[in-house]
Design an enzyme around this catalytic site. Structure first.
Site, mmCIF file in Angstrom:
data_model
loop_
_atom_site.group_PDB
_atom_site.id
_atom_site.type_symbol
_atom_site.label_atom_id
_atom_site.label_comp_id
_atom_site.label_asym_id
_atom_site.label_seq_id
_atom_site.Cartn_x
_atom_site.Cartn_y
_atom_site.Cartn_z
ATOM 1 N N HIS A 8 -12.109 -5.860 -15.256
ATOM 2 C CA HIS A 8 -10.446 -6.412 -16.190
ATOM 3 C C HIS A 8 -10.752 -7.922 -15.587
ATOM 4 O O HIS A 8 -11.090 -8.195 -14.736
ATOM 5 C CB HIS A 8 -9.953 -5.115 -16.117
ATOM 6 C CG HIS A 8 -9.697 -5.367 -14.543
ATOM 7 N ND1 HIS A 8 -8.861 -5.981 -13.492
ATOM 8 C CD2 HIS A 8 -9.907 -4.371 -13.356
ATOM 9 C CE1 HIS A 8 -8.594 -5.948 -12.895
ATOM 10 N NE2 HIS A 8 -9.212 -4.644 -12.436
ATOM 11 N N GLU A 79 -10.592 3.675 -11.705
ATOM 12 C CA GLU A 79 -10.660 2.463 -10.098
ATOM 13 C C GLU A 79 -10.312 3.901 -8.957
ATOM 14 O O GLU A 79 -9.911 5.209 -9.794
ATOM 15 C CB GLU A 79 -9.779 1.391 -9.701
ATOM 16 C CG GLU A 79 -9.774 1.230 -7.893
ATOM 17 C CD GLU A 79 -11.464 0.287 -8.076
ATOM 18 O OE1 GLU A 79 -12.514 0.856 -7.981
ATOM 19 O OE2 GLU A 79 -11.501 -0.824 -8.023
#
Length: 200
Positions: A8, A79
């Site tokens: 990202h 994550e």
């Protein structure tokens, strides 16, 4: 099949060196610019399907790159959950936090961060998600947008490095990696290929 991996874009929390895993931050102005440059790069690359972590920073990056194409959001690609360290800077941590962090750095596979996720649980979750993508996309080209830690786990899984190889991989923002995956062999075309002028 061929898999393209993208981390990202930048967030303010990246910029301020904060701990965050499941804390749902969005990308900042630089992160948007990185995603826009990646979108231009991927206009020339054939992609059959786009997958993303369901956290905003990854999903927003993927949606910009997708440019109107559908993005499948997968919680398994998140994550690691950092528990009591979420949304904190190094400076804000207590002495006890610092001691725990020292232990975690050397024994990350066995220590579970309080209120967080065990490393091996995280690793199993992420690799399960990757295996599902591979199973469902034989012979296709896919893009996976995720997080640095999650991408490291994926590369460990693909290469056979396993959990112990986790710190050998670092996915840079504004770059992509590409790998051919088949039942017989694995071939990396590139790792951290620099696309963005604002990638560093």
């Amino acid at each position: 099949m061929k898999i393209y991996f993208v981390r990202h874009g930048e967030t303010d929390m990246n910029k301020n060196n904060m701990f965050y895993g499941w804390y749902d931050a969005d990308i900042n102005e630089k992160g948007v610019a990185q995603a826009e440059e990646l979108r231009e790069a991927f206009r020339e690359i054939h992609i059959d399907k786009i997958y993303s972590s369901d956290l905003t920073r990854a999903a927003h990056t993927a949606e910009i790159i997708a440019d109107g194409r559908p993005v499948e959001k997968m919680p398994d690609l998140r994550e690691m959950a950092y528990g009591i360290w979420e949304n904190r800077t190094w400076e804000s941590m207590t002495e006890a936090d610092h001691e725990l962090l020292k232990i975690w750095r050397y024994d990350w596979t066995n220590l579970t961060i309080p209120e967080g996720e065990s490393f091996l649980g995280f690793y199993e979750r992420v690799t399960r998600g990757l295996d599902q993508i591979i199973k469902e996309n034989k012979g296709k080209h896919v893009l996976v947008v995720s997080h640095n830690g999650a991408l490291s786990a994926m590369h460990c899984h693909l290469t056979g490095a396993g959990p112990k190889g986790f710190w050998n991989f670092n996915s840079k923002q504004g770059h992509y990696s590409a790998v051919w995956v088949s039942e017989k062999k694995l071939t990396y075309d590139c790792f951290n290929y620099p696309v963005c002028k604002k990638g560093e």
